[in-house]
Each structure stands twice: as structure tokens, then as C-alpha cells.
Write a protein that holds these residues in place. Structure first.
Motif, PDB file in Angstrom:
ATOM      1  N   TYR A   1     -73.680 -61.485  67.546  1.00  0.00           N
ATOM      2  CA  TYR A   1     -75.044 -61.214  68.013  1.00  0.00           C
ATOM      3  C   TYR A   1     -75.085 -59.848  68.709  1.00  0.00           C
ATOM      4  CZ  TYR A   1     -79.371 -61.905  70.654  1.00  0.00           C
ATOM      5  OH  TYR A   1     -80.641 -61.777  71.192  1.00  0.00           O
ATOM      6  N   PRO A   2     -76.145 -59.046  68.519  1.00  0.00           N
ATOM      7  CA  PRO A   2     -77.396 -59.369  67.828  1.00  0.00           C
ATOM      8  C   PRO A   2     -77.404 -59.078  66.327  1.00  0.00           C
ATOM      9  CG  PRO A   2     -77.610 -57.277  68.944  1.00  0.00           C
ATOM     10  CD  PRO A   2     -76.246 -57.787  69.291  1.00  0.00           C
ATOM     11  N   ASP A   3     -76.418 -58.349  65.818  1.00  0.00           N
ATOM     12  CA  ASP A   3     -76.394 -58.105  64.375  1.00  0.00           C
ATOM     13  C   ASP A   3     -76.069 -59.385  63.617  1.00  0.00           C
ATOM     14  OD1 ASP A   3     -76.480 -56.434  62.028  1.00  0.00           O
ATOM     15  OD2 ASP A   3     -74.305 -56.541  61.978  1.00  0.00           O
ATOM     16  N   GLY A   4     -75.232 -60.217  64.200  1.00  0.00           N
ATOM     17  CA  GLY A   4     -74.934 -61.511  63.595  1.00  0.00           C
ATOM     18  C   GLY A   4     -76.036 -62.510  63.876  1.00  0.00           C
ATOM     19  N   ASP A   5     -76.163 -63.494  62.999  1.00  0.00           N
ATOM     20  CA  ASP A   5     -77.246 -64.473  63.110  1.00  0.00           C
ATOM     21  C   ASP A   5     -76.704 -65.850  62.746  1.00  0.00           C
ATOM     22  OD1 ASP A   5     -80.385 -64.931  63.145  1.00  0.00           O
ATOM     23  OD2 ASP A   5     -79.585 -65.995  61.395  1.00  0.00           O
ATOM     24  N   LEU A   6     -76.873 -66.817  63.655  1.00  0.00           N
ATOM     25  CA  LEU A   6     -76.272 -68.128  63.446  1.00  0.00           C
ATOM     26  C   LEU A   6     -76.922 -68.877  62.290  1.00  0.00           C
ATOM     27  CD1 LEU A   6     -74.242 -70.268  64.204  1.00  0.00           C
ATOM     28  CD2 LEU A   6     -75.803 -71.044  66.003  1.00  0.00           C
ATOM     29  N   GLU A   7     -78.235 -68.815  62.161  1.00  0.00           N
ATOM     30  CA  GLU A   7     -78.882 -69.507  61.036  1.00  0.00           C
ATOM     31  C   GLU A   7     -78.348 -68.994  59.707  1.00  0.00           C
ATOM     32  OE1 GLU A   7     -83.277 -70.676  61.500  1.00  0.00           O
ATOM     33  OE2 GLU A   7     -83.066 -68.975  62.874  1.00  0.00           O
ATOM     34  N   SER A   8     -78.252 -67.672  59.594  1.00  0.00           N
ATOM     35  CA  SER A   8     -77.711 -67.095  58.360  1.00  0.00           C
ATOM     36  C   SER A   8     -76.261 -67.508  58.156  1.00  0.00           C
ATOM     37  CB  SER A   8     -77.806 -65.565  58.414  1.00  0.00           C
ATOM     38  OG  SER A   8     -79.144 -65.142  58.497  1.00  0.00           O
ATOM     39  N   TYR A   9     -75.508 -67.568  59.250  1.00  0.00           N
ATOM     40  CA  TYR A   9     -74.101 -67.937  59.156  1.00  0.00           C
ATOM     41  C   TYR A   9     -73.941 -69.353  58.612  1.00  0.00           C
ATOM     42  CZ  TYR A   9     -69.233 -68.578  60.485  1.00  0.00           C
ATOM     43  OH  TYR A   9     -67.889 -68.823  60.444  1.00  0.00           O
ATOM     44  N   LEU A  10     -74.752 -70.280  59.093  1.00  0.00           N
ATOM     45  CA  LEU A  10     -74.658 -71.664  58.634  1.00  0.00           C
ATOM     46  C   LEU A  10     -75.055 -71.784  57.163  1.00  0.00           C
ATOM     47  CD1 LEU A  10     -76.137 -73.468  61.776  1.00  0.00           C
ATOM     48  CD2 LEU A  10     -73.723 -73.262  61.112  1.00  0.00           C
TER      49      LEU A  10
END
Length: 269
Positions: free
Chosen positions: A157-166
Motif C-alpha cells: 500500500y498505497p500502490d498495492g491493493d488488497l482486493e486486487s491481490y485476492l
């Protein structure tokens, strides 16, 4: 160095650490006798590491025909353009800034054919926005930092995104690779690699429940949440833990299950 399947050799870069584990895994991929090979995630621009990679190429009597990168983070991409320029081959990467002006910006589903093998790009955003895995035509999946060989990956985060990761984890599960070759740590092949993917999904759900349980006791500053959740963690990984926690809070906020105010105080609605 480790020969994984007769086609793929892993070379570990000398950059060990709490986030890189033993170091970044660079993969040399190519059919024996083809005369060419693909170098995946060259990693840091380290002369000793380069000599090891070139020794593998020499042992195969293979020229580097393509440098492939899973994502923009320096521990995977720093050497890409320099080495490729010296080797007079292109870089294939998910973003133009890594691929360079003469490189190939890969798209989801794009197939790269070199060294007698085919690598298919599989968009796996989440760890960071441009993350891409590559499936080899003989079955394994090169997962970069999406799935690692020990522990779990950070959602940066913030470039990473948990929804996208899942979503990306579920996509990997649907692909069902028979082996996972990660960006850090050992390959996942002796047991069902999908057990690891399922564990990753369960782990993220567990972290969300930890956050909700703590907030049920009252509002908490995000930094305190990190200290409580990762009380026993190596202090060196706390910045990564904080990033993953913020990513989880962002997801919970979008779902209407948490509110985070401008002072970074999180609470239940």
C-alpha cells in the motif's frame, strides 16, 4: 544455483534480508540445445550475481535472448535494462519505465517465445499495481512477489491493493500450476502448490478479522493496530506489516465495515 526441471535454473542474488529472504530469485529458462534463454527478474545490478547468471548461460551454450521482469520493484528490476543493453536483447516488463524505449510492455495473456519455451503473462496485481506472473508452457508459474517460497507476501500500500491481490490469488488457484517458482525463497512443488494459495487467502481473511476484533474494543490509531497485530514480529518487517494493514483497512473501508478518519484513527461505523 538450482536446476529445477531441466529447463529452468534458479540463481539467488546476494541481497538477503527480512523482505527478500535468501535473496531475489533470478531464473534462466530455455530448452537445452536451443541456443537461447530467457532471464527472468535479474534483480540487483550486482557484478557477482551477473557472473553467476552468465555462468548458467555459458553452461547451456545459450545466449540471453530476452530479459523478463515481473514488477517494478528494484530488487527484481534494477539490473534489467543494463544487462539487456550489454546482451543486446530486449526487456519485457509490465510498464514502459522498466521495459525501456526499445523494450516490450507486456499485457495480460501475451505470449513470449524464446529459447524453445513460451512464457504467458498472467496479470496478478495486488502486491503492486503492475505485478505480472509468467506461466511456462511446461506447467510452472513464475510468481515474483505474488506468492513467495516462505511466509506471505506484502501488499505494498498505497500502490498495492488488497482486493486486487485476492482476485489475483484466486486467478492463480484457477490456473492450477503444478509448481510455483517464487521471486524469493524455495520453489513450491513437492506438495500441492494450491495449498499455499489457499493458506494465503485464509491468512488475509484472518488479518481482517484481527483488525475488526481490535476495533470492536474501540477506535485505534493505525500504527497501534500494527503494533498489536504484529507484536511478535521482527521489527525489520514492521514497515511491510504497516503497508499490508493499511491495505486491509482500505478494503474494509470500501466495504463499509471500517471508517478511517483524517487522523489515521480507525473505528467501526
Amino acid at each position: 544455483m538450482a536446476d529445477l526441471d531441466g529447463v529452468t535454473t534458479r540463481v539467488v542474488a546476494p541481497n538477503p534480508g527480512p523482505m527478500t529472504l535468501d535473496g531475489t530469485n533470478t531464473y534462466v529458462v530455455g530448452e537445452p540445445g536451443s541456443g537461447d534463454a530467457v532471464v527472468v527478474d535479474p534483480g540487483p545490478d550486482d557484478p557477482a550475481h551477473r557472473r553467476q547468471v552468465e555462468a548458467v548461460l555459458g553452461s547451456r551454450d545459450a545466449a540471453p535472448a530476452l530479459v523478463v521482469v515481473t514488477h517494478r520493484h528494484r530488487d527484481h528490476a534494477a539490473a534489467a535494462r543494463h544487462w539487456a543493453a550489454d546482451w543486446r536483447c530486449p526487456v519485457a516488463a509490465p510498464t514502459a519505465d522498466v521495459a525501456g524505449p526499445d523494450g516490450v510492455v507486456v499485457r495480460d495473456g501475451q505470449r513470449l517465445q524464446r529459447g524453445g519455451v513460451m512464457l504467458e503473462a498472467v496479470a496478478t496485481p495486488g502486491h503492486c499495481s503492475d505485478h505480472t506472473a509468467y506461466r511456462l508452457d511446461h506447467g510452472p508459474l513464475l510468481t515474483g512477489d505474488h506468492v513467495v517460497g516462505r511466509g506471505t507476501s506484502v501488499v505494498a500500500y498505497p500502490d498495492g491493493d488488497l482486493e486486487s491481490y485476492l482476485v489475483s490469488l484466486r486467478r492463480v488457484a484457477h490456473l492450477g500450476p503444478d509448481a510455483i517458482y517464487p521471486g524469493h525463497g524455495p520453489e513450491l512443488s513437492e506438495h500441492d502448490p494450491m495449498e499455499v494459495v489457499r493458506y494465503y487467502l485464509d491468512h488475509r481473511a484472518f488479518r481482517e478479522q484481527q483488525i475488526l476484533a481490535l476495533l470492536s474494543e474501540g477506535p485505534q490509531h493505525t500504527t497501534r493496530l500494527v503494533r498489536l497485530i504484529y507484536a511478535d514480529a521482527d521489527p525489520r518487517v514492521l514497515p511491510a506489516a504497516a503497508a499490508s494493514t493499511r491495505a486491509a483497512l482500505e478494503k474494509l473501508t470500501r466495504e463499509g465495515r471500517v471508517v478511517v478518519d483524517s487522523g489515521a484513527i480507525a473505528r467501526l461505523p
